[in-house]
Design a protein around this motif. Structure first.
Motif, short mmCIF file in Angstrom:
data_model
loop_
_atom_site.label_atom_id
_atom_site.label_comp_id
_atom_site.label_asym_id
_atom_site.label_seq_id
_atom_site.Cartn_x
_atom_site.Cartn_y
_atom_site.Cartn_z
N CYS A 189 56.11 45.11 93.42
CA CYS A 189 57.02 43.98 93.28
C CYS A 189 56.41 42.70 93.83
O CYS A 189 56.81 41.60 93.46
CB CYS A 189 58.32 44.26 94.01
SG CYS A 189 58.09 44.62 95.75
N CYS A 233 55.60 41.76 99.30
CA CYS A 233 54.72 41.78 100.46
C CYS A 233 53.72 40.63 100.39
O CYS A 233 53.45 39.98 101.39
CB CYS A 233 54.00 43.12 100.53
SG CYS A 233 53.30 43.65 98.96
N CYS A 285 59.08 45.29 102.40
CA CYS A 285 58.78 46.27 101.35
C CYS A 285 60.01 47.09 100.97
O CYS A 285 60.55 47.81 101.81
CB CYS A 285 57.67 47.21 101.78
SG CYS A 285 57.32 48.46 100.55
S1 SF4 Z 1 53.84 47.51 98.94
FE1 SF4 Z 1 56.08 47.41 98.93
S2 SF4 Z 1 56.49 45.21 98.89
FE2 SF4 Z 1 54.36 45.45 98.31
S3 SF4 Z 1 54.37 45.55 96.09
FE3 SF4 Z 1 54.50 47.65 96.82
S4 SF4 Z 1 56.66 48.11 96.90
FE4 SF4 Z 1 56.49 45.89 96.77
#
Ligand code: SF4
Ligand code: SF4
Lengths: 385, 544
Positions: B396, B399, B442
């Motif tokens: 997503c 982070c 996250c």
């Molecule tokens: S580590 Fe967590 S916040 Fe980062 S892209 Fe993956 S799911 Fe999303």
């Protein structure tokens, strides 16, 4: 990743995937209602069938892969895939079409690649594209409930047979409309009662843009300009409203920071710019107005809901912009120069294809990296005592 | 930027400083209000102190006292010499009077959770002290004097890094310093010690800042504080006004409240607009940063002449009835402090040292506070708990949006799984400051920071083993070279043998034979050629 949290940090925002997926589904509601209003219960039936089969397929795959069914189903990602898929499929499609597509999406496009987070392509669009390749005819008609009027009334001023006004539209939300939608979804139930071909022939209706494209190719545009009511079935306004509803849903997602603005903005801007560049009023008909390109087809849902699927999209910010531009260009070119009628699915899949490369090469500059060697200037402040 | 700056200074009077936007960051609930409800309190003197000197791995420790010895408050107990790392010595002083009972390794309430050598002091309760040497007029002292006084007081970076304060100041004597930044941006949730300190003792902090400014010969001193701390801001403004009567020494800069605003390089960028490149040191840009607590310790060291024997520590968490800030004597056990705050032992689920985002779990409440223990949390079962099982990364990118170093945590995670060292380094793993902002946002609750720590360790050991294998490869190549050389020499000796037997008639000194072992190859081949020629010549003679 099954390791439990070991050390710091101990605090968490409390956001989780389930919440994310739920918000996404809420954001789809206005569009679904708009679709319901104009096209009747077909979309709800699609959704019901898609969700049923999605949950079954997901559970079966989780079982086969020895995962905990309850916790993984709980993330609701399968439901979102089912919803997006059901919305993309024309209402009034037979049940097996929906079921086949969603099972393909969940089993092949998602789980065979390793499940949530691993699929390189958007599952819903994989299912959609597969159906489009295998059943092109079934995939292009959008049904509006109607009633067959026995006495034909030839008011057709150009003599084009498809526009004979031998049907009268039902209110899509009436009991009759519901019955028709059901019969279309489950044709076997109808076979004994009425002749299903009565509905199927010629009442399928594409999106305005598709009609526009077809019309352009068959030189029917002139007919429209001369006042023939080619679009009199209100589908133009219907799509406008539906697109605006999805736009609102998308803005809600932006507001909630579920998605970032990069991908939708890049897609919409690209489609707009291309449409504006190539738009030539009065000339060859296939180049529609920018407005038609943005609001006359599935552009909004594509830009806000489908292309932004995080798993298969580019993940870096600059990458997202390029990804959006690639999809925007693909959408426009497939629509205008391609031979497929709807372009979102292929455009998004093409974008997915490019995403890993974009992630590798379109990276933000790391803090403290790649600075011009800005060492201390010679005329540094004189040390004072 | 510079035009903007000029414009700003035009409107805001003299060369004023304003906060700039920095990348990433999060705004977690801070929970500071609980511990800020009461004033800073001094603890009663605990019956037993465990005074950490330092980990034995970090430097050479010189003990100045013996077991059974009676010591007085402020007496120097030991010195840890960090000269191997190019740093100055850090002395440790007795926080109160008593008898040394033992000297042993024990756990310290510190981020690293390493064992440190500690002096156990059984307190006699009289608190008999050595006389202090106050320097009320610090303006009379030179900057070198100030630095050495601060060093002798055992002042280290009170923010958490624990770098000897004197070293930072000494580094400034080499390079000209434009900005001294006093870091009051205490951004981590739960910790409120600096805020409380400013609220109640802003005058002394400002004086301390002035001392540090003189010691580092900085041109300007900026106190950077988050704009969400009105009480502390008002107190500093008041203190600056009091000061301004003779000469304005510091400027106040309000920085936007987000985590990690107080991280060194981020704060520097925020208040000066300068981005410190990886591997560069702020002093190279004429910037040095000290923590508020360090400024206070500098004040005590100079004006009161008091060595560093206490620090401000936040005690909080839902298992405490009265969370508050304490002025804690170094060496006080964490459990003793929890008791003072009315701990409900059955409610406490775990203890954390440090804040909620960068702290670490404290295994044992007997652990002693040290000079860097800024916060102790007694967490109940409904706060700061490990989340459920981590889910898959859905890419997503939340982070990446939160990362202050503009890294791509999701990519680092993927490369950590495959241990792709090249990509990890390429994606800046070593620039990760382990702030935990990525973990916090996250949605899949993936333990990202722990993963990065492991990857860093992996890279480190791998580098080490690479060096190691390089070493052995060199050794091996050298051996092969040596063996080959010996073989060659043996060969040449063999070839020379007839020559030598012939020469044996001539009395050759033994040393020459030995030397023959070391003759170079050309020499050998020349000799061989000569020998062959001689043999041939002799044969020819015979034939005649
Ligand atoms: S580590 Fe967590 S916040 Fe980062 S892209 Fe993956 S799911 Fe999303
Ligand atoms: S822990 Fe590292 S990767 Fe995560 S946000 Fe902080 S600096 Fe970025």
């Amino acid at each position: 990743m099954s390791a439990l949290k070991a050390g710091a940090p101990f605090q968490h925002s409390g956001r989780n995937i389930t919440q994310l997926m739920q918000t996404l589904m809420y954001a789809l509601l206005p569009g679904i209602f708009a679709s319901l209003w104009y096209f009747g219960f077909g979309i709800l039936i699609n959704i019901a069938i898609a969700i049923t089969f999605a949950v079954l397929a997901e559970a079966a795959m989780l079982r086969l892969r020895n995962r905990d069914i309850r916790s993984h189903l709980g993330d609701k990602s399968a439901l979102v895939t089912a919803l997006l898929f059901a919305i993309a499929i024309p209402p009034g499609s037979p049940w097996w079409l929906v079921a086949l597509g969603i099972v393909f999406a969940i089993v092949i496009a998602k789980h065979l690649y390793g499940g949530l987070g691993q699929n390189p392509f958007n599952p819903a669009m994989c299912g959609y594209a597969m159906l489009l390749l295998a059943f092109p005819l079934e995939m292009t008609g959008w049904h509006i409930p109607f009633e067959v009027i026995t006495e034909p009334q030839p008011t057709d001023n150009l003599g084009i047979p498809i526009l004979t006004v031998e049907r009268e539209f039902l209110s899509p939300l009436s009991w009759g409309g519901f019955k028709q939608a059901l019969l279309l979804a489950f044709p076997f139930a109808a076979s004994g009662v009425i002749d299903i071909s009565d509905f199927v022939d010629g009442l399928a209706m594409a999106t305005p843009l598709i009609e526009f494209k077809m019309a352009g190719k068959s030189a029917l545009l002139t007919a429209r300009e001369s006042g023939a009511s080619l679009f009199a079935r209100e589908s133009e306004t219907a799509w406008e409203i539906i697109n605006i509803s999805y736009l609102l849903g998308g803005l809600f997602l932006l507001y909630k920071r579920i998605i970032s603005w990069h991908i939708p903005l890049a897609i919409i801007a690209t489609v707009f710019v291309l449409a504006a560049l190539f738009y030539a009023p009065g000339s060859v008909a296939i180049y529609g107005t920018p407005y038609l390109h943005l609001f006359g087809s599935a552009t909004m849902i594509g830009a806000f809901f489908i292309a932004t699927d995080p798993v298969s999209a580019a993940t870096t910010r600059p990458g997202k912009l390029v990804y959006g531009i690639i999809i925007g260009v693909s959408i426009y070119s497939i629509r205008v120069w391609g031979s497929y009628l709807d372009s979102i699915a292929f455009a998004v899949l093409f974008g997915n294809f490019c995403a890993p490369v974009l992630d590798q090469y379109c990276r933000p500059r790391i803090f403290g990296h790649g600075l011009r060697s800005k060492s201390r200037p010679n005329e540094a402040p004189v040390k004072r005592e | 930027m510079s035009t903007l700056k000029q414009l700003a200074s035009k409107f805001l009077g003299h060369d004023s400083v304003f906060a700039r936007r920095t990348a990433g960051g999060i705004q977690p609930p801070s929970f500071k209000e609980h511990s800020l409800r009461s004033r800073i309190m001094s603890t009663p003197i605990p019956p037993q102190l465990t005074i950490p000197i330092g980990a034995e791995s970090s430097g050479e420790i010189t003990r100045l006292v013996d077991i059974g010895e009676q010591v007085l408050k402020y007496q120097k107990l030991a010195v840890i010499s960090l000269s191997a790392k190019g740093r100055s010595d850090v002395p440790v002083h007795a926080p109160t009077s008593g008898v040394i009972t033992s000297i042993e390794n024990s756990i310290v309430a510190d981020h690293s959770q390493q064992q440190q050598l500690c002096i156990n002091l059984t307190v006699d309760g009289h608190d008999k002290a050595l006389p202090l040497e106050p320097h009320t007029n610090h303006a009379q002292l030179s900057s070198a004097d100030l630095v050495s006084l601060i060093r002798d007081a055992g002042v280290i970076g009170m923010g958490g890094a624990g770098f000897p304060a004197a070293d930072k100041l000494r580094a400034c004597s080499v390079l000209p310093i434009e900005f001294l930044i006093i870091n009051a941006a205490e951004c981590e949730p739960y910790i409120s010690a600096d805020e409380a300190l400013l609220r109640e003792r802003a005058n002394r902090v400002v004086l301390g800042a002035e001392i540090l400014k003189r010691a580092s010969a900085a041109q300007r001193c900026l106190i950077a504080i988050e704009d969400t701390k009105p009480d502390a801001i008002a107190a500093i403004k008041q203190a600056l006004q009091n000061e301004a009567s003779h000469q304005p020494c510091c400027e106040l800069v309000l920085v936007p409240s987000k985590y990690p605003a107080g991280s060194e390089k981020q704060l520097i960028q925020c208040v000066t607009g300068i981005e410190i490149a990886t591997g560069q040191h702020p002093t190279e840009h004429g910037i040095v940063m000290h923590n508020v607590g360090t400024a206070y310790a500098a004040y005590e060291a100079i004006i009161e002449g008091k060595p560093c024997i206490s620090r401000f520590t936040t005690l909080c968490g839902q298992a405490l009835k009265t969370p508050k800030n304490f002025e804690v004597l170094i060496g006080t056990a964490a459990g003793f402090l929890f008791e003072l705050c009315g701990i409900e032992a059955n409610k406490k689920q775990k203890s954390i040292v440090g804040g909620s985002l960068m702290g670490s779990e404290l295994g044992n409440d007997k652990a002693a506070t040290c000079k860097t223990t800024n916060c102790l949390i007694a967490a109940s079962s409904n706060e700061l708990q490990a989340p459920k099982e981590a889910q898959a990364c859905i890419r997503c990118g939340y982070c990446a949006d939160a990362c202050p170093s503009k890294l791509l945590p999701q990519q680092l995670l993927a490369f950590s799984k495959t241990l792709d060292t090249t990509q990890l380094l390429e994606h800046g793993l070593l620039d990760c400051i382990e702030c935990g902002a990525c973990d916090y946002v996250c949605p899949s609750q993936i333990p990202l920071v722990s993963t990065y720590k492991q990857s860093k360790k992996f890279i480190k050991t791998r580098r080490h083993s690479l060096e190691y294998s390089d070493y052995w490869q060199q050794r091996f190549q050298f051996r092969q070279y040596r063996v080959k050389k010996e073989k060659d020499q043996a060969l040449s000796r063999k070839l020379n043998a007839p020559l030598q037997s012939m020469q044996a008639a001539e009395p050759a000194p033994k040393g020459q034979n030995d030397e023959a072992d070391f003759i170079s190859k050309e020499q050998a081949s020349r000799d061989i050629a000569a020998a062959v020629a001689r043999v041939k010549a002799r044969r020819n003679e015979k034939n005649k």
